[in-house]
Design a protein around this motif. Structure first.
Motif, PDB file in Angstrom:
ATOM      1  N   LYS A   1       0.851  -1.186   0.000  1.00 50.51           N
ATOM      2  CA  LYS A   1       0.000   0.000   0.000  1.00 50.51           C
ATOM      3  C   LYS A   1       0.883   1.230   0.000  1.00 50.51           C
ATOM      4  O   LYS A   1       1.630   1.464   0.934  1.00 50.51           O
ATOM      5  CB  LYS A   1      -0.915   0.011   1.217  1.00 50.51           C
ATOM      6  N   GLN A   2       0.792   1.981  -1.054  1.00 51.74           N
ATOM      7  CA  GLN A   2       1.520   3.237  -1.108  1.00 51.74           C
ATOM      8  C   GLN A   2       0.859   4.143  -2.122  1.00 51.74           C
ATOM      9  O   GLN A   2       0.236   3.696  -3.068  1.00 51.74           O
ATOM     10  CB  GLN A   2       2.990   3.022  -1.448  1.00 51.74           C
ATOM     11  N   GLY A   3       0.995   5.397  -1.906  1.00 51.61           N
ATOM     12  CA  GLY A   3       0.465   6.415  -2.792  1.00 51.61           C
ATOM     13  C   GLY A   3       1.009   7.747  -2.321  1.00 51.61           C
ATOM     14  O   GLY A   3       1.836   7.807  -1.411  1.00 51.61           O
ATOM     15  N   ALA A   4       0.552   8.822  -2.940  1.00 52.59           N
ATOM     16  CA  ALA A   4       1.070  10.131  -2.569  1.00 52.59           C
ATOM     17  C   ALA A   4       0.015  11.204  -2.727  1.00 52.59           C
ATOM     18  O   ALA A   4      -0.755  11.185  -3.688  1.00 52.59           O
ATOM     19  CB  ALA A   4       2.273  10.476  -3.422  1.00 52.59           C
ATOM     20  N   ILE A   5      -0.001  12.104  -1.774  1.00 51.21           N
ATOM     21  CA  ILE A   5      -0.745  13.351  -1.882  1.00 51.21           C
ATOM     22  C   ILE A   5       0.311  14.433  -2.022  1.00 51.21           C
ATOM     23  O   ILE A   5       1.159  14.601  -1.140  1.00 51.21           O
ATOM     24  CB  ILE A   5      -1.598  13.635  -0.617  1.00 51.21           C
TER      25      ILE A   5
END
Length: 178
Positions: free
Chosen positions: A6-10
């Motif tokens: 699980k990874q992502g970016a804002i």
């Protein structure tokens, strides 16, 4: 493939007054997995190591200008994710040599204009439109909320559920003794 990573970016670029075009930042955000590495012990690694493979959401507002217009424009142009917030202020121009005034101050004027790869003048005097418009409601902000950030997080989490980042299974080790 297991889908557990699980990874992502804002990316919060609100109030970005610019100064430079952060094209290198967009290049990093656009990286994709080239290969995997299996250490004898431990977790599988990947190349490139420095990348974000999950959903990306950028927040911009009406105070993002110049390089702060360029970054969301490049983000959208590269189709890296969703742009949330308000339209940027539309000051994507460059300034050249700035002569010093007698009192030590400066006066600037645009000397470089931006146009798209399609050969069209773009961004200046309009800005970059978000994919999802979110007002920064003063009452909500005074109560400790950030509607734009909350929407960005919500969209990233939804995207992560719909498109989990794949985590590879280690293949069987080859038998070289045949």
């Amino acid at each position: 493939m297991r889908k557990t990573q699980k990874q992502g970016a804002i990316i919060d670029e609100r109030f970005n007054g610019g100064g430079q075009v952060a094209d290198y930042f967009v290049e990093v955000l656009g990286r994709h997995i080239e290969s995997y590495w299996s250490p004898r012990y431990g977790n599988i690694e990947h190349t490139p190591n420095a990348a974000i493979y999950g959903p990306k959401v950028m927040i911009a507002n009406e105070y993002s200008g110049s390089g702060g217009d360029a970054l969301p424009w490049l983000f959208k142009q590269a189709k890296l994710g969703t742009l949330v917030g308000k339209r940027t202020w539309g000051g994507l121009v460059g300034i050249g040599a700035i002569p010093v005034l007698m009192d030590g101050g400066h006066v600037t004027s645009p000397s470089v204009a931006f146009f798209s790869p399609k050969g069209e003048w773009d961004v200046e005097n309009h800005g970059v439109d978000p994919d999802v418009v979110v007002e920064q409601d003063p009452k909500a902000v005074s109560e400790g909320h950030d509607p734009q950030l909350e929407k960005a997080v919500s969209l990233a989490l939804e995207d992560l559920v719909q498109h989990p980042v794949p985590q590879p299974e280690r293949p069987a080790y080859p038998n070289y003794h045949r």
